[in-house]
Design a protein around this motif. Structure first.
Motif, PDB file in Angstrom:
ATOM      1  N   ALA A   3     -26.068  45.080 -22.023  1.00 44.07           N
ATOM      2  CA  ALA A   3     -25.752  44.734 -20.637  1.00 44.07           C
ATOM      3  C   ALA A   3     -24.383  44.078 -20.540  1.00 44.07           C
ATOM      4  CB  ALA A   3     -26.817  43.799 -20.076  1.00 44.07           C
ATOM      5  N   ASN A   4     -23.670  44.369 -19.445  1.00 41.05           N
ATOM      6  CA  ASN A   4     -22.382  43.747 -19.137  1.00 41.05           C
ATOM      7  C   ASN A   4     -22.596  42.697 -18.046  1.00 41.05           C
ATOM      8  OD1 ASN A   4     -21.124  45.634 -20.837  1.00 41.05           O
ATOM      9  ND2 ASN A   4     -20.796  47.072 -19.165  1.00 41.05           N
ATOM     10  N   ILE A   5     -22.243  41.449 -18.335  1.00 37.91           N
ATOM     11  CA  ILE A   5     -22.473  40.352 -17.397  1.00 37.91           C
ATOM     12  C   ILE A   5     -21.135  39.728 -17.012  1.00 37.91           C
ATOM     13  CG2 ILE A   5     -23.849  38.319 -16.909  1.00 37.91           C
ATOM     14  CD1 ILE A   5     -25.509  40.717 -17.853  1.00 37.91           C
ATOM     15  N   ALA A  64     -11.765  43.233  -8.401  1.00 38.02           N
ATOM     16  CA  ALA A  64     -11.550  44.669  -8.198  1.00 38.02           C
ATOM     17  C   ALA A  64     -11.248  45.363  -9.521  1.00 38.02           C
ATOM     18  CB  ALA A  64     -10.410  44.885  -7.206  1.00 38.02           C
ATOM     19  N   ALA A  65     -10.457  44.719 -10.376  1.00 29.15           N
ATOM     20  CA  ALA A  65     -10.106  45.323 -11.658  1.00 29.15           C
ATOM     21  C   ALA A  65     -11.352  45.564 -12.513  1.00 29.15           C
ATOM     22  CB  ALA A  65      -9.116  44.428 -12.401  1.00 29.15           C
ATOM     23  N   ILE A  66     -12.294  44.623 -12.495  1.00 24.48           N
ATOM     24  CA  ILE A  66     -13.527  44.784 -13.256  1.00 24.48           C
ATOM     25  C   ILE A  66     -14.332  45.970 -12.721  1.00 24.48           C
ATOM     26  CG2 ILE A  66     -15.763  43.745 -13.824  1.00 24.48           C
ATOM     27  CD1 ILE A  66     -13.481  42.543 -15.422  1.00 24.48           C
ATOM     28  N   PHE A  67     -14.590  45.957 -11.422  1.00 27.17           N
ATOM     29  CA  PHE A  67     -15.471  46.979 -10.855  1.00 27.17           C
ATOM     30  C   PHE A  67     -14.831  48.360 -10.816  1.00 27.17           C
ATOM     31  CE2 PHE A  67     -17.923  43.343  -9.341  1.00 27.17           C
ATOM     32  CZ  PHE A  67     -19.227  43.823  -9.496  1.00 27.17           C
ATOM     33  N   ILE A  70     -15.539  49.070 -14.987  1.00 30.33           N
ATOM     34  CA  ILE A  70     -16.629  48.650 -15.861  1.00 30.33           C
ATOM     35  C   ILE A  70     -17.942  48.531 -15.090  1.00 30.33           C
ATOM     36  CG2 ILE A  70     -17.413  46.847 -17.463  1.00 30.33           C
ATOM     37  CD1 ILE A  70     -14.431  46.045 -17.762  1.00 30.33           C
ATOM     38  N   ARG A  71     -19.030  49.004 -15.707  1.00 35.14           N
ATOM     39  CA  ARG A  71     -20.368  48.809 -15.147  1.00 35.14           C
ATOM     40  C   ARG A  71     -20.727  47.328 -15.250  1.00 35.14           C
ATOM     41  NH1 ARG A  71     -23.003  50.259 -19.110  1.00 35.14           N
ATOM     42  NH2 ARG A  71     -24.083  48.302 -19.581  1.00 35.14           N
ATOM     43  N   VAL A  72     -21.210  46.750 -14.163  1.00 37.21           N
ATOM     44  CA  VAL A  72     -21.625  45.345 -14.153  1.00 37.21           C
ATOM     45  C   VAL A  72     -23.125  45.302 -13.899  1.00 37.21           C
ATOM     46  CG1 VAL A  72     -21.338  43.093 -13.062  1.00 37.21           C
ATOM     47  CG2 VAL A  72     -19.361  44.623 -13.309  1.00 37.21           C
ATOM     48  N   ASP A  73     -23.872  44.654 -14.809  1.00 42.88           N
ATOM     49  CA  ASP A  73     -25.331  44.619 -14.704  1.00 42.88           C
ATOM     50  C   ASP A  73     -25.854  43.352 -14.042  1.00 42.88           C
ATOM     51  OD1 ASP A  73     -25.931  47.156 -16.107  1.00 42.88           O
ATOM     52  OD2 ASP A  73     -24.952  46.133 -17.782  1.00 42.88           O
TER      53      ASP A  73
END
Length: 265
Positions: A3-5, A64-67, A70-73
């Motif tokens: 999981a990515n947190i 915004a850069a993360i989303f 990258i998938r965020v769980d």
């Protein structure tokens, strides 16, 4: 799949709280940690001496850069710093309502000092509470959100937890560490009822960052697929054991950190 947190919070250069504690916790709980910075602080185990707030537009750019890539769980939100940042976070996350949010309202210091101006507290109520899968206030923070006296007993904890749910949070974990007595009970209030999580109070000065660590552990467990009750139980046990093992560390001369990697080292 691991999981990515994501943590959205402030920095603690001493490593015991804030983004640094969040990333340690995510790793210790077997997840991949990411971080969006809302503020830089100058602090150590004895207290905070300065805060440098990140411009809200750059907070938005980080999210915004993360989303975008990258998938965020799951998401943990900690130190917000001001009303503008609170509203910016809310605006940024409206496009990602499918991702569960653990909101830790860092509003009141251990000594009782208010860390957020009133307009920022109002922004948390108006803009962020409705996004929270679970809100994790300690008793002074719950009182500040409700503009009431701090709960002194379990009945008042339950009443205030239910009131906070009516403000928009899907669930509320009332952290009872400020209660008097030998126990440190936490109370989970949901739409279907409430559940107490009991633990013995530990006599130690090593409590720096325990709130950050607990909320991050809950986010990690939710991101791994646990339901909320299971996530709280696992997170509370993890924090309890991290406090027990904190005597192995020697960090500073004030409120020391917990041992985030107690089960790995």
């Amino acid at each position: 799949m691991i999981a990515n947190i994501l943590s959205i919070a402030g920095s603690d250069p001493s490593g015991g709280a804030g983004i640094q504690a969040d990333l340690k916790t995510f790793s210790a709980r077997g997840t991949y940690g990411m971080a969006v910075m809302t503020a830089l602080t100058a602090q150590n185990t004895q207290g905070v001496t300065g805060v440098h707030e990140v411009p809200s537009a750059f907070v938005s750019e980080q999210i915004a850069a993360i989303f975008d890539d990258i998938r965020v769980d799951a998401i943990k939100i900690g130190m917000i710093s001001n009303a503008d940042i609170a509203m910016t976070i809310a605006d940024s996350l409206r496009h990602h309502v499918e991702v569960p949010v653990v909101l830790d309202p860092v509003m009141v210091a251990k000594g009782g000092a208010r860390l957020l101006p009133e307009d920022a507290v109002q922004a948390v109520r108006d803009d962020l509470l409705s996004m929270a899968a679970v809100l994790t206030p300690n008793l002074p923070e719950a009182a500040a959100l409700l503009d009431e006296d701090v709960a002194q007993d379990r009945d008042t904890m339950l009443k205030q937890g239910e009131k906070l749910r009516t403000l928009g949070a899907q669930a509320v974990l009332m952290k009872g560490g400020h209660l008097e007595g030998n126990q440190s009970p936490d109370l989970l209030v949901t739409a279907i009822g409430h559940e107490w999580f009991e633990s013995e109070r530990l006599e130690t000065a090593n409590t720096h960052g325990t709130g950050c660590t607990l909320s991050s552990a809950i986010a990690a467990e939710i991101g791994k697929g646990k339901n909320l009750s299971e996530a709280v139980k696992a997170a509370k046990a993890y924090v309890h054991n991290a406090i027990v093992a904190s005597a192995e560390l020697k960090v500073g001369s004030g409120h020391g950190p917990t041992h985030h990697f107690h089960n790995l080292w």
